[in-house]
Design a protein around this motif. Sequence first.
Motif, mmCIF file in Angstrom:
data_model
loop_
_atom_site.group_PDB
_atom_site.id
_atom_site.type_symbol
_atom_site.label_atom_id
_atom_site.label_comp_id
_atom_site.label_asym_id
_atom_site.label_seq_id
_atom_site.Cartn_x
_atom_site.Cartn_y
_atom_site.Cartn_z
ATOM 1 N N LYS A 137 1.907 13.985 -11.360
ATOM 2 C CA LYS A 137 0.986 12.992 -10.909
ATOM 3 C C LYS A 137 0.113 12.728 -11.812
ATOM 4 O O LYS A 137 -0.998 12.000 -11.570
ATOM 5 C CB LYS A 137 0.404 13.554 -9.550
ATOM 6 N N ARG A 145 3.233 2.612 -8.730
ATOM 7 C CA ARG A 145 2.574 3.730 -7.463
ATOM 8 C C ARG A 145 3.807 4.506 -6.834
ATOM 9 O O ARG A 145 3.606 5.641 -6.566
ATOM 10 C CB ARG A 145 1.629 2.895 -6.653
ATOM 11 N N SER A 146 4.851 3.762 -6.394
ATOM 12 C CA SER A 146 5.739 4.483 -5.759
ATOM 13 C C SER A 146 6.458 5.472 -6.522
ATOM 14 O O SER A 146 7.024 6.485 -6.154
ATOM 15 C CB SER A 146 6.636 3.439 -5.135
ATOM 16 N N ILE A 147 6.593 5.233 -7.907
ATOM 17 C CA ILE A 147 7.400 6.148 -8.761
ATOM 18 C C ILE A 147 6.487 7.502 -9.053
ATOM 19 O O ILE A 147 6.851 8.507 -8.896
ATOM 20 C CB ILE A 147 7.493 5.539 -10.351
ATOM 21 N N THR A 148 4.958 7.254 -9.439
ATOM 22 C CA THR A 148 4.371 8.126 -9.365
ATOM 23 C C THR A 148 3.905 9.119 -8.143
ATOM 24 O O THR A 148 3.849 10.220 -8.200
ATOM 25 C CB THR A 148 2.718 7.829 -9.984
ATOM 26 N N GLY A 149 3.953 8.360 -7.091
ATOM 27 C CA GLY A 149 3.983 9.131 -5.624
ATOM 28 C C GLY A 149 5.025 9.856 -5.515
ATOM 29 O O GLY A 149 5.070 11.073 -5.060
ATOM 30 N N SER A 150 6.436 9.486 -6.160
ATOM 31 C CA SER A 150 7.338 10.476 -5.709
ATOM 32 C C SER A 150 7.624 11.606 -6.965
ATOM 33 O O SER A 150 8.144 12.438 -6.716
ATOM 34 C CB SER A 150 8.637 9.773 -5.480
ATOM 35 N N GLN A 151 7.299 11.173 -7.992
ATOM 36 C CA GLN A 151 7.485 12.100 -9.110
ATOM 37 C C GLN A 151 6.585 13.338 -8.988
ATOM 38 O O GLN A 151 5.323 13.364 -8.575
ATOM 39 C CB GLN A 151 6.768 11.337 -10.320
ATOM 40 N N LYS A 152 7.033 14.642 -9.391
ATOM 41 C CA LYS A 152 6.357 15.665 -9.384
ATOM 42 C C LYS A 152 4.958 15.474 -10.034
ATOM 43 O O LYS A 152 3.954 16.148 -9.685
ATOM 44 C CB LYS A 152 7.174 16.963 -10.005
ATOM 45 N N ASN A 182 11.664 5.261 -16.157
ATOM 46 C CA ASN A 182 11.997 4.968 -14.787
ATOM 47 C C ASN A 182 11.479 3.663 -14.634
ATOM 48 O O ASN A 182 12.059 3.097 -13.822
ATOM 49 C CB ASN A 182 10.987 6.041 -13.811
#
Length: 738
Positions: free
Chosen positions: A675, A666-673, A714
């Motif tokens: 989504k 969740r944190s990766i997809t939250g910060s990734q452009k 990632n």
Amino acid sequence: MPILRVALSIPIDTLFDYAATEANRSDIGLRVCVPFGPKKLIGVIWDVCSETEIPADKLKSAIIIFRDIQPLPADLLALFSFCSKYYHHPLGMVAVNSLPAKMRGLKPVTFKSETQNVVYTLSEYGRQIDKSVIPARNTVMHKLLEALSGNARLNSQEARKISLRTVRILKQWVAEGWVEEKHCKTLPDTDDSVKKPPLPELTTEQTAAVNAVTMQFDRFNTWLLHGVTGSGKTEVYLRLIAKALSTNKQTLVLIPEINLTPQLESVFRARFTETAIVSLHSGLNDTERLRGWLQAQQGAARVILGTRLAVFTPLPDLGLVIVDEEHDGSFKQQDGLRYSARDLAVYRAKQAQIPVVLGSATPSLESYHKALAGRYHHLRLNHRAVKNAALPRIDCIDMRSEKSKTGLTAHLIHAINNCLSQQQQSLIFINRRGYAPVLLCRSCGWSALCQRCSSRLVVHLRDKKLSCHHCGHREDFPYACPHCGDPDIKPFGRGTQRIEDTLSELFPAARILRIDRDSISRKNAWQNILHAIHRREVDILIGTQLLAKGHDFPNLALVGILDSDISLFSTDFRAGERLFAQLMQVSGRAGRAEIAGRVLIQTEYPGHPLYQALQRHDYDVLAQNILAERKMAGFPPYVFQALLRAEAHSLSIVNDFLNAAHKLARSITGSQKNKNIEIFDPVSATMARLKGMERAHLLVQSGSRQSLQLFLANWCQQLNALASHKIRWILDVDPLEF
Ligand code: ADP
Ligand code: ZN
Ligand code: ZN
């Protein structure tokens, strides 16, 4: 001092630097033995450079570089790299584990290359030898001399058939000048006098398919050879292989089942008598596998026939790739590196800029979807190749009106009886997937479970045992229900053995043969069974999916299908696709030659779209329906999936790990452009316990392959930091099983 960058088979995805006294870039691809902690490991030299970030006092030296075998070629290294990136599996593990076992050892391999592709003939001097100088009791020598008489040429394989000692005798005779030894690149044509049978005249559809591929033989294209059972796909392969051979190219042919190898191999050998053909599969011992691998690598073998692992064979002159029965799930490896050999085959063809042919009567929906979208070229064979051979007639027997205690309806029994009276064969196919006889107590509902797996034990009546089909655990029948004490515990459901017993009661004179994993596990068992069927020594065959695959039974008139309904309501979204493929395949066994085939399906749902489509032999309608459903529901091939599989001895460890992995994701997809990644909650695996391990998984998916890969790279890195030794986890990209 040269620095070697080495790929090692350890679960850390990085290259390791070692100093070497002497090495240059031409050593890339060689195996090397290096110190690693207290151990010695074998690795593959990935690069040779002059600098390293390792401080001089920490840098260790390589122990020895093996030069026994030519270095792995650059395209194979590139395949390993791709595989490692795509499946998120450590590079060294991909590379080292794909090599034949003998090349993974800490010693250089020794092999008698001089006996490969060597032919022996009698010399002028040998011809004049007085046979009586050999003592009469030495029968091997006499037989060998006999075999060499005339102008016969003998290769070591043929010589070995006389006796294992012959090669030594031949060497001795070479030394004495009786025999001449010649090396040749391809196997010799041992019998020039045998006329080859004329090639069958291709059907219009076959001609069109062969022409389409040969017209573009010099470039990459994926061809989906979509031909009904019996349409002669093998003949199309043969013509394409002939074309590859005529342009001096190698062909890689992948098949799903090791049991299909001997059959196809003999077809190939009969057609290409002057060609060196090797087969590579898990049934070979280490020496045989190494020999086949080397023949492929040295270009001596021109046709390489193999199961999924053969996709990792070095092939310097690769010109054509064929994947037969491309829809088959066994192309996907189900442990360790979970690769799809079919997908890698397409990658290899692209890499070499050559055609790849995917053949099937029931293509996977992934491939069919690509064909519809125009990414694969669709070649259709809609008719059976043999003149007047029609597709079998398929009917449903409505089980709601025809109740039966034995599992066989009167209708089906009548049809079997008819076959028997006309001396034709019948096949009873039992859909074993998720269905086998289990031990059940009618009083309290207790059923026998495996202690180590969350799986019911399967009843084997013959030897009065219960066995787990997942871990192999076996135990005796209990005399009474261990839970409530009721002695009246009975098997529930019908397995192959119970059907066999019923059939032998009904037809005491019939010769019945039951085929399952147990009955074919012995070496050559499968060959013997096939011979018996072909010689008509069997009247009724009973079997599971093993029988469904690509075999040709010319005298088979009837196929009865039992227990297929269970797959109609599976939680697995691929169950319908698989059932349809399996039933099409098994139906295709009937009526291959002059005999008209008949298929009877016992079902409680005769109106189900799957059976309706099957009755009309209409793959397209069903496939397009399922695709429409998948599109709506957001399932592959419209999304790309990856499954994080985890297992440990305790459930809480598995849950903690997956919950943490979920949070990370969740944190990766939250910060990734990007989504567009969907992350699901952790759930337990279908087989929640296996061999004493608790198992669960977490699914992620995306409509974009690229976004998914970016995310996985990632995520994977961070998971490595998170994991402890108590948890075993692996990413399964494009999972087939849940
Ligand atoms: P598939 O693999 O498509 O199910 P096969 O390759 O097993 O079909 O072929 C089915 C049968 O048709 C085989 O017995 C084969 O010898 C025969 N056959 C193939 N092509 C021809 C042809 N052009 N003419 C006559 N018989 C053929
Ligand atoms: Zn009970
Ligand atoms: Zn078990």
